[in-house]
Design an enzyme around this catalytic site. Structure first.
Site, PDB file in Angstrom:
ATOM      1  N   ARG A  23      18.740  41.382  -3.186  1.00 38.06           N
ATOM      2  CA  ARG A  23      19.387  40.904  -1.959  1.00 38.06           C
ATOM      3  C   ARG A  23      20.397  41.919  -1.422  1.00 38.06           C
ATOM      4  NH1 ARG A  23      19.798  35.230  -0.702  1.00 38.06           N
ATOM      5  NH2 ARG A  23      18.300  34.126  -1.968  1.00 38.06           N
ATOM      6  N   ARG A  27      24.166  38.815   4.044  1.00 39.41           N
ATOM      7  CA  ARG A  27      25.367  38.403   4.796  1.00 39.41           C
ATOM      8  C   ARG A  27      26.679  39.050   4.364  1.00 39.41           C
ATOM      9  NH1 ARG A  27      24.045  32.306   3.833  1.00 39.41           N
ATOM     10  NH2 ARG A  27      23.516  33.415   1.935  1.00 39.41           N
ATOM     11  N   ARG A  36      21.520  39.383  12.548  1.00 36.39           N
ATOM     12  CA  ARG A  36      21.132  37.994  12.297  1.00 36.39           C
ATOM     13  C   ARG A  36      21.493  37.143  13.506  1.00 36.39           C
ATOM     14  NH1 ARG A  36      20.973  33.048  11.369  1.00 36.39           N
ATOM     15  NH2 ARG A  36      21.280  32.031   9.362  1.00 36.39           N
ATOM     16  N   ASP A  73      11.591  36.643   2.941  1.00 37.09           N
ATOM     17  CA  ASP A  73      12.006  35.604   2.011  1.00 37.09           C
ATOM     18  C   ASP A  73      10.792  35.099   1.253  1.00 37.09           C
ATOM     19  OD1 ASP A  73      14.642  33.909   1.550  1.00 37.09           O
ATOM     20  OD2 ASP A  73      12.924  32.583   1.274  1.00 37.09           O
ATOM     21  N   TYR A 150      10.366  24.576  -4.622  1.00 35.97           N
ATOM     22  CA  TYR A 150      10.894  24.333  -3.281  1.00 35.97           C
ATOM     23  C   TYR A 150      10.005  23.371  -2.506  1.00 35.97           C
ATOM     24  CZ  TYR A 150      14.603  27.795  -3.573  1.00 35.97           C
ATOM     25  OH  TYR A 150      15.738  28.467  -3.930  1.00 35.97           O
TER      26      TYR A 150
HETATM   27  O1  CP3 Z   1      16.768  41.582  -1.506  1.00 38.03           O
HETATM   28  C1  CP3 Z   1      16.727  41.740  -0.281  1.00 38.03           C
HETATM   29  O2  CP3 Z   1      17.588  42.385   0.359  1.00 38.03           O
HETATM   30  C2  CP3 Z   1      15.518  41.211   0.470  1.00 38.03           C
HETATM   31  C3  CP3 Z   1      15.662  39.926   1.004  1.00 38.03           C
HETATM   32  C4  CP3 Z   1      15.484  38.636   0.233  1.00 38.03           C
HETATM   33  C5  CP3 Z   1      15.955  37.425   0.793  1.00 38.03           C
HETATM   34  N1  CP3 Z   1      15.532  36.407  -0.010  1.00 38.03           N
HETATM   35  C6  CP3 Z   1      16.717  37.326   2.024  1.00 38.03           C
HETATM   36  C7  CP3 Z   1      17.526  36.129   2.312  1.00 38.03           C
HETATM   37  C8  CP3 Z   1      14.826  38.316  -0.952  1.00 38.03           C
HETATM   38  C9  CP3 Z   1      14.174  39.249  -1.968  1.00 38.03           C
HETATM   39  C10 CP3 Z   1      14.855  36.898  -1.082  1.00 38.03           C
HETATM   40  C11 CP3 Z   1      14.222  36.184  -2.193  1.00 38.03           C
HETATM   41  C12 CP3 Z   1      14.521  34.756  -2.378  1.00 38.03           C
HETATM   42  N2  CP3 Z   1      14.674  33.788  -1.414  1.00 38.03           N
HETATM   43  C13 CP3 Z   1      14.593  34.120  -3.636  1.00 38.03           C
HETATM   44  C14 CP3 Z   1      14.377  34.792  -4.964  1.00 38.03           C
HETATM   45  C15 CP3 Z   1      15.580  35.468  -5.446  1.00 38.03           C
HETATM   46  C16 CP3 Z   1      16.683  34.509  -5.821  1.00 38.03           C
HETATM   47  O3  CP3 Z   1      17.707  34.562  -5.120  1.00 38.03           O
HETATM   48  O4  CP3 Z   1      16.525  33.793  -6.792  1.00 38.03           O
HETATM   49  C17 CP3 Z   1      14.870  32.759  -3.397  1.00 38.03           C
HETATM   50  C18 CP3 Z   1      15.061  31.675  -4.458  1.00 38.03           C
HETATM   51  C19 CP3 Z   1      14.905  32.553  -1.987  1.00 38.03           C
HETATM   52  C20 CP3 Z   1      15.080  31.282  -1.256  1.00 38.03           C
HETATM   53  C21 CP3 Z   1      16.271  31.306  -0.406  1.00 38.03           C
HETATM   54  N3  CP3 Z   1      16.374  32.016   0.769  1.00 38.03           N
HETATM   55  C22 CP3 Z   1      17.505  30.630  -0.595  1.00 38.03           C
HETATM   56  C23 CP3 Z   1      17.821  29.737  -1.786  1.00 38.03           C
HETATM   57  C24 CP3 Z   1      18.317  30.948   0.475  1.00 38.03           C
HETATM   58  C25 CP3 Z   1      19.665  30.369   0.778  1.00 38.03           C
HETATM   59  C26 CP3 Z   1      20.714  30.876  -0.137  1.00 38.03           C
HETATM   60  C27 CP3 Z   1      21.469  31.949   0.558  1.00 38.03           C
HETATM   61  O5  CP3 Z   1      21.778  32.940  -0.098  1.00 38.03           O
HETATM   62  O6  CP3 Z   1      21.781  31.722   1.720  1.00 38.03           O
HETATM   63  C28 CP3 Z   1      17.620  31.857   1.310  1.00 38.03           C
HETATM   64  C29 CP3 Z   1      18.104  32.493   2.544  1.00 38.03           C
HETATM   65  C30 CP3 Z   1      18.153  33.977   2.570  1.00 38.03           C
HETATM   66  N4  CP3 Z   1      17.174  34.802   2.091  1.00 38.03           N
HETATM   67  C31 CP3 Z   1      19.189  34.775   3.127  1.00 38.03           C
HETATM   68  C32 CP3 Z   1      18.795  36.108   2.977  1.00 38.03           C
HETATM   69  C33 CP3 Z   1      19.532  37.332   3.445  1.00 38.03           C
HETATM   70  C34 CP3 Z   1      20.427  34.256   3.832  1.00 38.03           C
HETATM   71  C35 CP3 Z   1      20.003  33.635   5.128  1.00 38.03           C
HETATM   72  C36 CP3 Z   1      20.930  33.881   6.293  1.00 38.03           C
HETATM   73  O7  CP3 Z   1      21.098  35.033   6.725  1.00 38.03           O
HETATM   74  O8  CP3 Z   1      21.468  32.895   6.779  1.00 38.03           O
END
Ligand code: CP3
Length: 353
Positions: A23, A27, A36, A73, A150
């Protein structure tokens, strides 16, 4: 040209430990928040090839990272299978309808994944055009089990009630769901390879909630299916496959048996202990507690980072090869970008010694 990530993964000690961060785009970066906002929503950002490319590259412009990970994602796969998805502020991802029975599983549409997720393949091509040739691009997918979680819960969960209901009282239907997801994921990852990714990672973020036998039966079995299919598909190419089960430290031997090129570690295990457990030539990726970057001072950041390198080296006959530095989980939103800059440079410098 030298590729430090691949050198580490294939056990060629090129002098320093490569680092990238799960990640790494997100943010905690003000420039991410700007794009975003411009995109309007998280999903529109993922689907906008130009903006998603910019977001993928942002952390590499700030820090000397050794790899890029495509900005997307894991939940775009269930969305492509017909589950409407929303990202709600302060709550995270929510599916409009969740999967409640076998009929819902049967209705899931895993056809034309390559068409519905075309924006991801376009993103890969676009990133590859803009990345320096020595910076590999990592593609990814969620594991079947984590995506199923999910889809069954409809959102992030605290007690995994629905998931456990399916594990313990609807396992035949769960298997159908996992099989269908595996097929979709294999197609999706093959297309990522065709589009030009240099490495692939499977995120099994929720496998750790299972018992040892249920982990084998409902998570690792399907990860193995995917790893085998992708190995065959990429035969003769050096395209590393990374498997990361959060909470999976007790099952490293079993994970090693399916022979991924890299195993991701969360922060709960000493990486030296993990190195001793995994006796075959599988690289390890991890495993700094991400919270140190958010709330730790420089002294603890430095101490914990040194410990990972020192303990790895000690367990690996004084050699840093086979180590990819990363976090034990995704970067936290409260992370201070200055701490990331410090960490990346520190790892490069310290591992050279
Ligand atoms: O690593 C990177 O820079 C690439 C981007 C990436 C995102 N999600 C962007 C994201 C990757 C590799 C993921 C994987 C992901 N997504 C996982 C596996 C890794 C982990 O964290 O266990 C999971 C479980 C998700 C599902 C997911 N997406 C959740 C639970 C959330 C909300 C939690 C949060 O951090 O907000 C997201 C949203 C998300 N995915 C964001 C980003 C940058 C934030 C969304 C926003 O900008 O509002």
């Amino acid at each position: 040209m030298r590729n430090p990530l691949f050198d580490a993964i294939y056990f060629n000690n090129n002098g320093y430990t490569p680092i990238w961060l799960m990640r790494q785009a997100g943010r905690y970066l003000p420039e991410y928040r700007q794009l975003r906002a411009k995109a309007g929503s998280f999903l529109s950002l993922c689907k906008n090839v130009e903006l998603a490319t910019a977001v993928t590259l942002q952390p590499l412009q700030r820090f000397s990272l050794d790899a890029a990970i495509m900005f997307s994602d894991i939940l775009v796969v269930p969305e492509a299978m017909g589950l409407e998805l929303d990202f709600i502020a302060n709550e995270g991802p929510v599916f409009k309808q969740r999967i409640t029975n076998l009929n819902d599983v049967v209705k899931l549409d895993n056809s034309q994944i390559e068409v519905k997720l075309d924006y991801v393949f376009q993103l890969i091509k676009s990133c590859k055009q803009q990345l320096k040739p020595n910076i590999p691009l990592i593609g990814f997918s969620g594991s079947p089990f984590t995506l199923a979680c999910y889809m069954l819960e409809g959102r992030s969960s605290k007690d995994y009630l629905e998931v456990k209901r399916w594990v313990y009282s609807n396992s035949m239907a769960l298997e159908q769901l996992l099989l269908k997801l595996s097929d979709a994921i294999i197609t999706y990852l093959k297309k990522q390879v065709d589009a030009g990714v240099d490495a692939l990672m499977l995120f099994d973020s929720w496998g750790g909630v299972l018992t040892p036998s249920a982990y084998q039966e409902y998570s690792l079995k399907y990860i193995n299916k995917i790893v085998s299919a992708l190995k065959q598909y990429t035969l003769g190419k050096n395209l590393p496959l990374i498997v990361f089960t959060k909470g999976g430290s007790n099952w490293l031997q079993q994970i090693a048996q399916i022979q991924p090129d890299v195993i991701g570690l969360d922060w709960t295990i000493d990486i030296g202990v993990a190195r001793k457990i995994i006796t075959n030539k599988i690289a390890l990726q991890g495993n700094l507690d991400p919270m140190i970057l958010a709330v730790g001072d420089r002294a603890s950041l430095k101490r914990e980072a040194m410990q990972i390198i020192d303990n790895y080296k000690l367990a690996n006959n004084g050699d840093i090869s086979g180590l990819v530095f990363n976090l034990g989980h995704g970067i936290n939103i409260n992370t201070k970008p200055d701490n990331v800059a410090y960490l990346v440079d520190f790892i490069h410098e310290y591992s050279k010694q």
